[in-house]
Structure formats: structure tokens, C-alpha cells
Design a protein around this motif. Structure first.
Motif: not given
Length: 456
Positions: A89-113
Motif C-alpha cells: 500500500i505504501e508503494r502504490g497498491a490500492e487493493a489487496i487480494s489475499f489468498a489462503a488455504s487455512r483460517t487466519f487471525d483478522p486482527a493480525v492480518v489487517f492490523a494498521n491497514l
């Protein structure tokens, strides 16, 4: 200075242009010399004229005013994925496409986004109702613009199996749709069909049939406001790919109207992997550039480029930066964001859009008469048709009629790749029990590249 205006010139119709061309051909056959036929059976003429455009083309429904530069990130480690997203995002991305094969912690993945300004897309390889409920709740509370792209039928087509089973998958998906009717939950991933060798008409017809299965199965009240999200792969046939995206919007609007649901769809685009090569890999940058241009001009909502070395290198900062910068250059230096619908009114593109849409609609109706997309997929008919299309394209590549520079044309015999392979770049064989035959994605150059690797 001459005192005249352009209106003093007599208008010239298509018939007169064709007569002039035939004179200049000096006896050569017009159709054999200047008209070529695409893999979809569309005859492409040397020129297009307004007097052939009947009825007048209508605006493409749902064409976006802007497109987003999207960065793909695979969630292996939650904290690492978060750091990669912040850096992108700091380098110009306007969207993020997350791929995953397992569950994850949203609070960690999206922290400070900055979720209020950056769109989030998901490509999840699992279906977990409890996790998805918490994920939707988390992003809703953050007022994030999120697209969940849950595609149970697409997973069946790609893997040959449901996530769990037919009953469980449909129950979980319907429960989510009922709980969050305004969220963009449903997805239709058409990219796999393209990467497996389906032509443009097939991709459009299968996208329509795929979406129709959802519209026909789930109650209208849970789909009325939720936008359908399509993921498409964009190939190298520049103008056809522009027309393909436009035709998809038109076709879906027609289908949605029949069901009384929202007629505009959301389209995410990614360059195809089918024409990417191991040898002379820098050519992949040229291919992805034109493919991203097609996606922009066709009217994709978001575009996620792929790294030039993505088929043989693990994810790395340099490859990701180059792929992102290609989109930044298109937007910030080539001004591809200044006009939202530049293809409108182009007689050639309008004609291609109409022909692709008409042919796809015919194929869609044929699929429906035969029981529908799911029935055809279960019977192996869709797989068979894609294989037939892929074999035609493969034959053209093997004969040199379809050119991939650096691979089957102007190869560099000094290229050595055997010791640079961090990833296996060919179709992986994974014997397993499946309910149906999976649709297998395969690059055109795989056979030629395997032979070259053996000869190194």
C-alpha cells in the motif's frame, strides 16, 4: 487560408471503402487476403464502419469510473502477510487480494491497514462458516470495502471435489448470504477456464452458466442486493480481451434482469498464465503489460498483475515490485485512468463485443437445454469442450502459428534455467479420488520447456 469545413466532404460508406480495397488488391481475393478467423469462429475484417452498426451500440452497464491497482498476497504467516500488505500500500497498491488455504487471525492480518480506503479481495481455498462469519463481521465493523468471492462451484471445477460436500457447501453459503445480504459474498472465478485453454466465447458462456447456477439455486431475496463478483484471466489477443470484459457485463446484466436482481457486476482481472514462459522470461513483462491494458480498456474494476518470474520463483520483493510498477506506470504515467470508457464507440471493439456476446449467449442456451452448467460439468462435457479448444491452441503453438517469442520463435540457445527453478513450473500430478474430472490449467510452452530442460 482555405475557407471550408469537414462537412463539405462527401461521406463514404463501407461499400465504397470495400470497392477501393478490392481495386488495390489487384485481383487478390478480399476474404482470403484480409479477413482472418479467430479460434472463436469470428471473422475479423480489415475495417469497420458506422453504417454496419445496427442497432446503435448501447453503453456497457456497470462500467466503472476507476480501476484499482491490486497486490496479491498469500497468507502463510499472518504477521508477514500484514507487513507485505502495508508495504504494498505504501508503494502504490490500492487493493489487496489475499489468498489462503487455512483460517487466519483478522486482527493480525489487517492490523494498521487503511481499510477505509483500500479494497480487500479474497481467494480462499476452504469454506468455514464460523470463520467467514467472524471475518465478515470484522471487516464490516471496520467499514472495509471487501469482496469475499466464495465460489463453491468453481472449487468443484478446479479440484474435482466440493469443499466438504454438496449439501454442506450449499447450506454454508446460503447461511452467509442470508445473514449478510448486502455483502459481496458470491464469486465466479472464470480465470481457471481461460488458463485451461477455453476460448473467449466458452469463457463467457461458462461464466454465465456458472452464475446462473447460483441465481437459480439461492432465493432471490438473498441475492437481490449482493453484487456478483467475477474473476477473469486476460490473454494476449488484445482487442478480443477488451471486448470479452465488456461482453461479460452486458451478458450478466441481461441474466440478472431475468431474475430481478442487481444487474451490475464487479470484475477483477488478472493476466493469464497460459502464455507465460520459463525461457526468455522477460518477455512475460511485455505480455502482462498488454494484458493489463486490455483489462483497463475493457472496464475491469480491479487489476492484479502477476510477476514476470512467478511461474518458477517463489514470491519475492523484486518481482512483486515490477508487477505493481507496471500498473502504476499505466495509471500515473500513461494516463490510463483519465477516461473511464475509451473503448465505447470503436466500431471494431463494439462489433467484437456484440459478436462475442451473441455467440456466448447461444452456447449458454445450449448448456441450459442440456441441463445446465453443473449437469454438464458433472457429465464431463465442459471439460471435454475446454480440452478441444486447448488442443487447437496447442497445435497452433506447436506448429509455430501461435508465437511466443523466446520459446517457439527466436529462442536463445544459451538460456539455462535448470538451476533457477524454485517452483515446479509444470502441471503437478496429484493422484486422488475426485467426484468429477477436474479442469486442469496448463501453459502452452510446458512440453517445449521440459524438452529444453532435459537437454541442458
Amino acid at each position: 487560408m482555405n475557407n471550408f469545413t469537414i462537412h463539405e466532404f462527401e461521406a463514404i460508406g463501407s461499400r465504397q471503402w470495400k470497392q477501393k480495397i478490392q481495386v488495390d488488391l489487384k485481383g487478390a481475393d478480399y476474404n482470403e487476403t484480409l479477413v482472418w478467423q479467430s479460434l472463436e469462429g469470428i471473422h475479423v475484417k480489415p475495417f469497420y464502419h458506422r453504417d454496419e452498426m445496427h442497432p446503435e451500440p448501447l453503453p456497457v452497464p456497470g462500467h466503472p469510473g476507476q480501476w484499482r491497482i491490486t497486490q496479491a498476497i498469500f497468507i502463510d504467516d499472518d504477521a508477514v502477510a500484514n507487513n507485505l500488505a502495508i508495504d504494498a500500500i505504501e508503494r502504490g497498491a490500492e487493493a489487496i487480494s489475499f489468498a489462503a488455504s487455512r483460517t487466519f487471525d483478522p486482527a493480525v492480518v489487517f492490523a494498521n491497514l487503511p481499510l477505509e480506503s483500500v479494497a480487500i479481495y479474497f481467494q480462499l481455498e476452504f469454506l468455514d462458516r464460523a470463520f467467514l462469519t467472524s471475518l465478515i463481521e470484522f471487516l464490516s465493523a471496520a467499514k472495509a470495502d471487501a469482496y469475499f468471492n466464495i465460489d463453491i462451484l468453481g472449487n468443484l471445477a478446479r479440484t474435482g471435489n466440493w469443499f466438504v460436500n454438496l449439501k454442506s457447501d450449499h447450506e454454508d453459503l446460503e447461511a452467509l448470504l442470508r445473514a449478510y445480504p448486502s455483502q459481496p459474498i458470491l464469486g465466479v472465478n472464470v480465470s481457471h477456464y481461460q488458463n485451461a485453454g477455453a476460448n473467449s466465447v466458452q469463457q463467457l458462456a461458462y461464466a454465465l452458466g456458472h452464475a446462473n447456477e447460483y441465481l437459480n439455486h439461492f432465493p432471490k431475496e438473498v441475492l437481490k442486493e449482493s453484487p456478483m463478483c467475477f474473476t477473469v484471466a486476460v490473454g494476449s489477443n488484445y482487442f478480443f480481451e477488451i471486448a470479452k470484459i465488456r461482453a461479460l457485463r452486458m451478458l450478466y446484466a441481461t441474466l440478472a434482469k431475468a431474475y430481478g436482481v442487481k444487474g451490475t457486476c464487479h470484475i477483477s482481472a488478472v493476466p493469464t498464465r497460459r502464455n507465460k514462459t520459463l525461457y526468455d522470461y522477460n518477455c512475460n513483462m511485455l505480455r502482462t503489460t498488454t494484458e493489463c491494458m486490455s483489462a483497463v480498456l475493457g472496464g475491469a474494476d480491479s487489476i492484479c498483475n502477476i510477476p514476470y518470474d512467478g511461474i518458477y520463483h517463489k514470491s519475492n520483493a523484486f518481482g512483486e515490485r515490477i508487477s505493481r510498477n507496471q500498473l502504476l506506470i499505466l495509471k500515473s504515467e500513461s494516463y490510463f485512468d483519465q477516461v473511464s470508457n475509451p473503448a465505447d464507440g470503436s466500431y471494431y471493439i463494439e462489433s467484437l463485443t456484440r459478436e462475442l456476446a451473441n455467440k456466448a449467449l447461444e452456447l449458454f442456451k445450449e448448456i441450459e437445454r442440456s441441463g445446465g452448467f453443473y449437469a454438464q460439468l458433472s457429465a464431463g462435457t465442459i471439460q471435454k469442450k475446454i480440452k478441444e479448444s486447448a488442443n487447437k491452441e496447442q497445435e497452433l503453438f506447436d506448429n509455430g502459428a501461435l508465437v511466443l517469442v523466446g520459446t517457439n520463435k527466436y529462442p536463445n540457445p544459451e538460456d539455462r534455467m535448470k538451476h533457477d527453478l524454485e517452483l515446479y513450473p509444470f502441471v503437478k500430478k496429484n493422484p486422488r479420488k475426485t467426484l468429477i474430472e477436474p479442469i486442469i490449467a496448463k501453459r502452452l510452452a510446458e512440453g517445449a520447456e521440459q524438452k529444453r530442460l532435459d537437454d541442458e
